[in-house]
Design a protein around this motif. Sequence first.
Motif, PDB file in Angstrom:
ATOM      1  N   ARG A  13       0.855  -1.092   0.146  1.00 29.86           N
ATOM      2  CA  ARG A  13      -0.110   0.013   0.217  1.00 29.86           C
ATOM      3  C   ARG A  13       0.782   1.279   0.128  1.00 29.86           C
ATOM      4  NH1 ARG A  13      -5.492  -1.617   1.474  1.00 29.86           N
ATOM      5  NH2 ARG A  13      -5.840   0.504   1.884  1.00 29.86           N
ATOM      6  N   HIS A  62      -4.278   4.705   8.003  1.00 26.05           N
ATOM      7  CA  HIS A  62      -5.336   4.965   6.891  1.00 26.05           C
ATOM      8  C   HIS A  62      -5.639   3.757   6.121  1.00 26.05           C
ATOM      9  CE1 HIS A  62      -5.561   9.148   8.079  1.00 26.05           C
ATOM     10  NE2 HIS A  62      -4.262   9.363   7.741  1.00 26.05           N
ATOM     11  N   GLY A  63      -5.522   2.487   6.867  1.00 21.67           N
ATOM     12  CA  GLY A  63      -5.825   1.173   6.494  1.00 21.67           C
ATOM     13  C   GLY A  63      -6.424   0.677   7.382  1.00 21.67           C
ATOM     14  N   CYS A  64      -5.664  -0.786   7.854  1.00 24.56           N
ATOM     15  CA  CYS A  64      -6.156  -1.652   8.989  1.00 24.56           C
ATOM     16  C   CYS A  64      -6.036  -0.995  10.428  1.00 24.56           C
ATOM     17  CB  CYS A  64      -5.616  -3.000   8.762  1.00 24.56           C
ATOM     18  SG  CYS A  64      -3.994  -3.036   9.175  1.00 24.56           S
TER      19      CYS A  64
ATOM     20  N   VAL B 663     -13.608   0.848  25.100  1.00 26.37           N
ATOM     21  CA  VAL B 663     -14.414  -0.315  25.295  1.00 26.37           C
ATOM     22  C   VAL B 663     -13.944  -1.772  25.769  1.00 26.37           C
ATOM     23  CG1 VAL B 663     -16.798  -1.531  24.615  1.00 26.37           C
ATOM     24  CG2 VAL B 663     -16.448   0.898  23.946  1.00 26.37           C
ATOM     25  N   ARG B 712     -17.067   0.733  29.578  1.00 30.06           N
ATOM     26  CA  ARG B 712     -17.226   1.678  28.600  1.00 30.06           C
ATOM     27  C   ARG B 712     -16.885   3.198  29.011  1.00 30.06           C
ATOM     28  NH1 ARG B 712     -20.183   1.755  23.406  1.00 30.06           N
ATOM     29  NH2 ARG B 712     -20.421  -0.747  23.917  1.00 30.06           N
ATOM     30  N   TRP B 743     -10.905  -2.057  23.256  1.00 26.49           N
ATOM     31  CA  TRP B 743     -10.911  -1.428  21.993  1.00 26.49           C
ATOM     32  C   TRP B 743     -11.054   0.093  21.947  1.00 26.49           C
ATOM     33  CZ3 TRP B 743     -12.820  -6.169  22.904  1.00 26.49           C
ATOM     34  CH2 TRP B 743     -12.219  -7.259  22.362  1.00 26.49           C
TER      35      TRP B 743
ATOM     36  N   SER D  30     -19.494   0.341  14.480  1.00 29.27           N
ATOM     37  CA  SER D  30     -18.126  -0.188  14.441  1.00 29.27           C
ATOM     38  C   SER D  30     -18.063  -1.479  15.519  1.00 29.27           C
ATOM     39  CB  SER D  30     -17.106   0.677  15.100  1.00 29.27           C
ATOM     40  OG  SER D  30     -15.933   0.135  15.015  1.00 29.27           O
ATOM     41  N   ARG D  32     -15.627  -4.455  16.964  1.00 28.89           N
ATOM     42  CA  ARG D  32     -14.376  -4.934  17.302  1.00 28.89           C
ATOM     43  C   ARG D  32     -14.590  -6.545  17.902  1.00 28.89           C
ATOM     44  NH1 ARG D  32     -10.793  -0.710  16.984  1.00 28.89           N
ATOM     45  NH2 ARG D  32      -9.083  -2.503  16.717  1.00 28.89           N
ATOM     46  N   LYS D  34     -12.368 -10.280  18.490  1.00 24.56           N
ATOM     47  CA  LYS D  34     -10.843 -11.061  18.439  1.00 24.56           C
ATOM     48  C   LYS D  34     -11.028 -11.984  17.414  1.00 24.56           C
ATOM     49  CE  LYS D  34      -9.892 -10.676  23.276  1.00 24.56           C
ATOM     50  NZ  LYS D  34      -9.452 -11.592  24.593  1.00 24.56           N
ATOM     51  N   ILE D  53      -9.653  -8.896   5.732  1.00 28.65           N
ATOM     52  CA  ILE D  53      -9.643  -7.536   5.716  1.00 28.65           C
ATOM     53  C   ILE D  53      -9.781  -7.112   4.170  1.00 28.65           C
ATOM     54  CG2 ILE D  53      -8.078  -5.426   5.932  1.00 28.65           C
ATOM     55  CD1 ILE D  53      -6.389  -7.024   8.051  1.00 28.65           C
ATOM     56  N   LEU D  67     -12.627  -4.228   7.983  1.00 25.89           N
ATOM     57  CA  LEU D  67     -11.587  -3.232   7.798  1.00 25.89           C
ATOM     58  C   LEU D  67     -10.282  -3.371   8.335  1.00 25.89           C
ATOM     59  CD1 LEU D  67     -13.789   0.204   8.406  1.00 25.89           C
ATOM     60  CD2 LEU D  67     -13.139  -0.865   6.157  1.00 25.89           C
ATOM     61  N   GLY D  68     -10.327  -4.292   9.470  1.00 18.76           N
ATOM     62  CA  GLY D  68      -9.167  -4.493  10.185  1.00 18.76           C
ATOM     63  C   GLY D  68      -9.005  -6.121  10.525  1.00 18.76           C
ATOM     64  N   PRO D  69      -8.040  -6.660  11.074  1.00 20.15           N
ATOM     65  CA  PRO D  69      -8.047  -7.917  11.652  1.00 20.15           C
ATOM     66  C   PRO D  69      -9.064  -8.163  12.513  1.00 20.15           C
ATOM     67  CG  PRO D  69      -6.076  -6.707  12.325  1.00 20.15           C
ATOM     68  CD  PRO D  69      -6.774  -5.875  11.348  1.00 20.15           C
ATOM     69  N   GLU D  71     -11.848  -5.776  13.007  1.00 21.06           N
ATOM     70  CA  GLU D  71     -12.596  -4.678  12.961  1.00 21.06           C
ATOM     71  C   GLU D  71     -13.487  -4.710  11.698  1.00 21.06           C
ATOM     72  OE1 GLU D  71     -10.465  -0.975  12.635  1.00 21.06           O
ATOM     73  OE2 GLU D  71     -12.191   0.384  12.501  1.00 21.06           O
ATOM     74  N   TYR D  97     -16.005  -8.364  23.506  1.00 19.29           N
ATOM     75  CA  TYR D  97     -15.872  -7.536  22.180  1.00 19.29           C
ATOM     76  C   TYR D  97     -16.265  -5.960  22.310  1.00 19.29           C
ATOM     77  CZ  TYR D  97     -20.712  -7.236  20.816  1.00 19.29           C
ATOM     78  OH  TYR D  97     -22.345  -6.920  20.960  1.00 19.29           O
ATOM     79  N   SER D  98     -16.305  -5.350  21.259  1.00 21.51           N
ATOM     80  CA  SER D  98     -16.761  -3.937  21.411  1.00 21.51           C
ATOM     81  C   SER D  98     -17.584  -3.455  20.162  1.00 21.51           C
ATOM     82  CB  SER D  98     -15.416  -2.924  21.292  1.00 21.51           C
ATOM     83  OG  SER D  98     -15.622  -1.686  20.825  1.00 21.51           O
ATOM     84  N   LYS D 137     -14.690  -5.057  -2.793  1.00 20.81           N
ATOM     85  CA  LYS D 137     -13.698  -4.787  -1.666  1.00 20.81           C
ATOM     86  C   LYS D 137     -13.762  -3.419  -1.012  1.00 20.81           C
ATOM     87  CE  LYS D 137      -8.709  -4.162  -1.792  1.00 20.81           C
ATOM     88  NZ  LYS D 137      -7.419  -4.817  -1.918  1.00 20.81           N
ATOM     89  N   THR D 139     -11.886  -0.478   1.798  1.00 16.45           N
ATOM     90  CA  THR D 139     -10.701  -0.253   2.690  1.00 16.45           C
ATOM     91  C   THR D 139     -10.779   1.168   3.235  1.00 16.45           C
ATOM     92  OG1 THR D 139      -8.503  -0.184   2.602  1.00 16.45           O
ATOM     93  CG2 THR D 139      -9.284   0.521   0.734  1.00 16.45           C
ATOM     94  N   ARG D 140      -9.922   1.148   4.224  1.00 12.56           N
ATOM     95  CA  ARG D 140      -9.888   2.711   4.433  1.00 12.56           C
ATOM     96  C   ARG D 140      -8.630   3.218   3.693  1.00 12.56           C
ATOM     97  NH1 ARG D 140     -11.372   2.094  10.547  1.00 12.56           N
ATOM     98  NH2 ARG D 140      -9.458   0.528  10.422  1.00 12.56           N
TER      99      ARG D 140
END
Lengths: 102, 989, 416, 181
Positions: A13, A62-64, B663, B712, B743, D30, D32, D34, D53, D67-69, D71, D97-98, D137, D139-140
């Motif tokens: 990236r 600005h990604g993961c 959180v 939280r 998080w 959002s 989150r 694991k 992702i 968006l993330g591992p 997220e 979790y969140s 696909k 992505t941020r």
Amino acid sequence: MFEVHCPYCNEKRPEIEFAYAGEAHIVRETKADELTDQEWAEFLFYRDNKRGDHHERWWHQHGCNMFFNAVRNTLTDKFVMTYKMGVKRPTKTQIKAAKNGK
Amino acid sequence: MANNKAPYRTAGRGNDGSKTINFTFDGKAYQGVQGDTLASALLANGVHLMGRSFKYHRPRGVLGAGSEEPNALVTLDRGKGRVTPNIRATVLEIFEGLVTRSQNAWPNLKTDIGAFNNIFSAFFPAGFYNKTFMWPKSFWDKVYEPIIRNMAGLGPAPSEPDADVYASVYGHCETLIVGAGPAGIAAALTAAKSGGRIILVDENPVLGGSLLSVPNDKIDGLEISKWLANSIRTLQKMRNVKLMTRTTAIGYYHDNFIGLAERITDHIPNITPGVSREKLHRIRAGKVILAQGAIERPLVFNGNDRPGVMLASAAQTFQSRYGVAVGNAAILFTSHDSGYAAVFDLADANIRIPIVVDVRDEIPKDIRAQAKQRGIEIASGASISKTHGSTRINGVEIYSPSTGAKRKVNCDALLMCGGWTPSLHLWSHSKSTIKWDDEIAAYVPDMPNENAVCAGACNGDFGLLAALKGGNKAAGGRKTYKVTARNFGAGTTFVSLPSYIDTSKQKAFVDFQNDATQKDINLAVREGFASIEHVKRYTTIGMATDQGKTSNLNAMQIASNAVNKTVEQVGLTTFRPPYTPTTYGTFAGYRTGDLFEVERKTPMDGWAQEHGAVYEPVGIWRRARYFPKPGEDMDAAVARECKATRDSLGIFDASTLGKIEVVGPDAAKFMNLMYTNPWAQLGEGRCRYGLMLREDGYIYDDGVVGRLAEDRFHVTTTTGGAPRVFRHMEDYLQTEFPHLDVWLTSTTEQWAVIALNGPSARKLIEPFVENIDLSPEKFPHMAVREGTICGVETRLFRVSFSGELGFEINVPAHYGRAVWETLFEAGKKYAITPYGTETMHVLRAEKGFIIVGQDTDGTVTPGDAGMEWAVSKKKKDFVGRRSLKRPDLVASGRKQLVGLLTENPKTVLEEGAQIVADPNQSIPMDMIGHVTSSYWSESLGHSIAMALVMYGFDKEGEDIYIPIEGNTHKAKIVSPMFYDPKGERLNVV
Amino acid sequence: MKFSASSLFANALSGHKKWPEQFPNKEPKKRYDIVIVGAGGHGLGAAYYLAKKYGISNIAVIEKCWLGGGNTARNTTIIRSNYLFDESTAIYDHAVDLWDGLSQELNYNTMFSKRGVLMLAHNVHDVQSFQRHVHANRLNGVDNKWLSPQECKKFLPILDISQNRHYPVMGGALQMRAGTARHDSVAWGYARAASQLGVDIIQNCAVTGIRRSKDGAVKGVETEKGFIAAGKIGVSAAGHSSTVMDMAGLRFPLESYPLQALVSEPVKPVLNCVVMSNAVHAYISQSDKGELVIGAGTDQYTSYSQRGALHILEHTLMSICEIFPIFKRMRMLRSWGGIVDVTPDRSPILGKTPIEGLYVNCGWGTGGFKATPGAADLFAYTIAHDEPHKINAPYNLDRFVTGRLIDEAAAAAVAH
Amino acid sequence: MLFSQDINISEALQTNALSMTLMDEKTRYSLRIKPKDLAAFKKASGLKLPAKIGQSIRTSAHSYLCLGPDEWIVITANENRNNLREIFVNMTAKFTYSYVDVSHRNIGFVLSGEQVENAINIGCPLDLSLDTFPIGKVTRTVFENAPIMVLRTGTTEFQLECWRSFAPYICGLFDRFAMDL
């Protein structure tokens, strides 16, 4: 603007998605009270500033959103490898292997 | 042969002779044809004098026919905001109505007063300024430098904001090919078949490169012009190929990232407003093929700079491509076979070639034969020792070193050819290496540092066949071509051309624009500047607007000769981006004016604007600073806003405060590590002021934190600090505390925040709030509740940054304005008053609350700020804890945050003013602190200030002094808690 | 040969053939009293002052490449001393004092041009911060004046002070005694003057090691041209300081970053002072040749490649266009990269090291050029006396242990 | 209460070459979780969270974006808001979790037309060709000075989201681009 291989996204990236986060593998001592002022200063401020293969942290801001480690050659700016946070500091042999394309 | 008015116009392949174009140069009208550059059009009109050199103001004509041109620089005037200096006439495409002017000459190009420098040039050798202008000392500032500065510059500086706009874009391709000459086109034809995305760029308006300049020989049985047209058509038809003309590859950056500058409107007579003039393409390429060709090298000899002296290849280009004869009688001076190709073409177009002067003794037989066939005399083993003429060459003196004979031959053009220099600019930008090639006496590519390859002349492979083959091969092909074209041939390098005139008396130019000569290089070497970089800097060779495209290699060879080293030992100066000068606008692209930077606005920003807010930038947010009524200045507005808030009710937009939701089951543990305060015991529904340190122990950020649930937290940060606090937290969480189950989510923009302060605050919101008991017992100070307001869900904080009864109402952002307006309407009965950041600052200062970044900077500890109370003594670890114990952070004499009351209650000190203990000390004075915040307090009827003062806590009650220019103020150190020190007003019912 | 109007005149008449070498390139002797590593302005200057003030002329200045070719050759030549802290003011103002008269001292025109440095304030926080500087400077005897937007415009007519802009000019701090100098001439002038005093300048000779005796003190340097013994070693290697200190077994609080700069094509005079803007991230001046000289920001990562990124230039030039919309049509002629060594508090380290006989002058970040004569003079003092001068005493390594940092950037903290 | 995103899209951005429309009020969460809990969480919640992702899944009810591992963003129409929240609350007892409501943090746009890749590429450095950025696909990434999220919803259609205060800047850049078309 170089490309960075994010070990979480598993993609190359563009650099501007990332934030450089300084030298890697600098351990924060939880029992900091036991350190001398000199030792604490070395943790805070002293850096290898390596000319050549440099261990460093990057944040895929600005990604993961993950922080990860990298070995990058500071003479050529070329990344040798990137690896996830928590993975042990690669040995010289591993770095060499990565340079030769595994 | 369309344009009979231009006396030197012939037929050219690259222009449309049927369309006449009118333009002016220095006020005089000329005609050219469609496809002309300014240079070709002026030459067609017999005008050679196009500019004056930088230092000696010597008259100059064109040297080249392309972007390497150092001499023919003009100013282009397209009207207000569109005056552009230093345009190379050789790349400026003419259009109807074009207005151009010469530059660096006064009163005019022909008679330039500045040329007196030329007469005294012996006193201005390279580096002369180091040796003089030192006496008397005061003359440097007053006399010498102003004179030097007045002589600076080439073209005029811009005086109006640019009327044009620019664009920028990212792009991707598998193969980027730079240069659309024979090598580039062959590469593109081959690469295109692979199916990947191909971009072929060329700086010229038309594709073809040298194919446009050479005679119309044959490639694979087709005339070159036909082959070229076919090739372009083939490429145009392929969907995966993008052809870009008027586009210069300016720089080669990491990982095959190339900057391309495209010129979009410079050649168009009428510019549509809003259409970008130029565009920066930021291309990531899989592979790069550099086919940039080579640049012909001038010969360095006495008088080699007169108008009419030019590169042989340039004359050939003007002839073949533009249909312009560079003169009636052209002499060639050469050390390389390729120069003959040019004069043969000229001869074939009926230009007289009085003689060819070849420095070499041996000349290939076939060349001699071809010359003979055309009746051209060759003087071999000869040199040119002088040129004649003033603003145009009219003859040369030919010198034969073997016999010592001299003879004068008349001419009106002199073509020179000293061999060729491969264009390695982009290759070198990429940090790929180069090596010296003795055979062609030039550097050629060596080891690549990126996935790149050079093809054709820039790879040192000269001639049409080699270029085609090289391009094909670079793209992975194995094609052979059948070409009928002249041999490119070979040549010799002469560092010093034979002459009977002492070199110190010669004017043998190496860098034409900067007037740097062979003797300047010799002088540099004599004075010990042996490194080529020293020579460059001492003589300024290669530092003109052409960046040494025609001079660097000559300079290097002369220098290596002078120091008696090989050229490799002397080395080459570094190629610096951009390849050709590129406008700032191109780099800025779309990001100018309103698009320069994001200006973040809150959901209530529009309301503030409608109500006359004056704004201030805070970070990249804009915030309402105050709301003046007609006739009010800031002080009056702020006094009114403060009073209204303390009297009844003020409303304030606090939406810009950063918010992070923390959180997870380990949320409190994490908070304990990130903030100095203890969090474990904070009950659900309660708030606490949090203080955050950097690891070095200094205050980093602060904000109120609400605990919404066991797991939280709703964390707030300063406005400017939000991004860095988020990063700081993520960094520690992921790197140091990954074992914690917690998080972080940024919620800054999820919530609009309306702060209500004043005794009437509760009364106002009561009717609108549901599911929250607002009674003081159930909803005490420093509490947070979730419920609804105006029917919208809310996180309602009872907090106060003003000392009054206060609420911070968080509502989902897109309802923010509606809730605000509802409350504002209803608040009219309480004389609700909107206030901005300035009043917010006064109100908090009256209470002694700090603003991180104003009352603290990055050198202030919690102890310095009088906030030891916020630092847990029990916690074993938090970020910054160990550093607080460092010797200097516990030393006495640190600056501590105190309040100040001025002796004269009306005096409002200047923020940033320095504090001294002894007002009578002479300068330099010992400064013991500075004023961090200072305001007029309408509520108290006197001014208040906060300050960081050495030993401040111990000095309460003592006087200190603030020397302002012309006046010294006296003030007393007091507690910074100026207003309602017991905090009774928080509990107004 | 002394440079003077008459020597220039005489040489002009004789074809400039009699000028001697300004700084002969020497082969190293076996032993020197002092070896300076790094022939930039700082290193050459230190050698000059050691020879001139302390009579020590058995000195070698050893340079990996060509003298004056590092940051001395790559900076934007800005000189100023309007810093906040007493320690900073002292060191930079000492330098300005020496700049003023350096041409005469060296008999070499370094073209110090006191055309003023104007720092623009674009928000309330800038105003507070700059006024704090102005007040501190005044009480320290350093000229620095606060200008209203109208006064800024009067001083610099091309400035756009309309207040409806994204970054309005809310005022400025002007130091009139500040300005620019000709960077190459500084290195050459010191080199020539030091050479004339007997200092050996050895170019193209990389230091590969630092040899120490059993008791730990330095013995000399290993180089590409063999071992050179020295009683004292002064390291003045800018971006490469970490590498050289590593040879002595020292880890340092330094990081080296790429920094780019660029110039435009020359145009007639239009910008009569140096302009800096922290908020917009731009600084710019116009050289005596007419080029606009612009400093870019650093890249984010450490590097020794001297190769900066395109997006850094983009940001720099859009910032310039934001402050000076009239410059949008100007063209960038040349850009280049340097390596700056940065300490945690962005102030230099100038003094002794834990190793006996080893002295260091590093960590100047982007501020090295302006300090050249001052740093060189203080470095010479420190080496000669084996203890720092009181001006550079605060710039020790110990401050990172005690926390007594000199952090100008932190003091200018971005607010709220 | 009046919902207002306070954004105007110019007429220049309503052409066949490039059309930009503002998405109406949505619910966004959002999440989150694991990675090791993902499978169990999906089973228990019934939410179709993609594991990798960059992947997205669109069901009739919700869009799930990874968006993330650990997220995800779940986007849904407002009428599903309460149901979704109920699921989250229920999961709290079973999983560490969140979930955080970010509905109003973002403003969403739909961009379409033959120029859509070029338009996004004026500020976004990613390779948006179909091979490297296929439909689905997400992505941020960045769009010049603005952080954005990009989701490809069709060959010539993208959904683009940004934090609300960045939207005028982004619209401004597209506006300038449209003038060059």
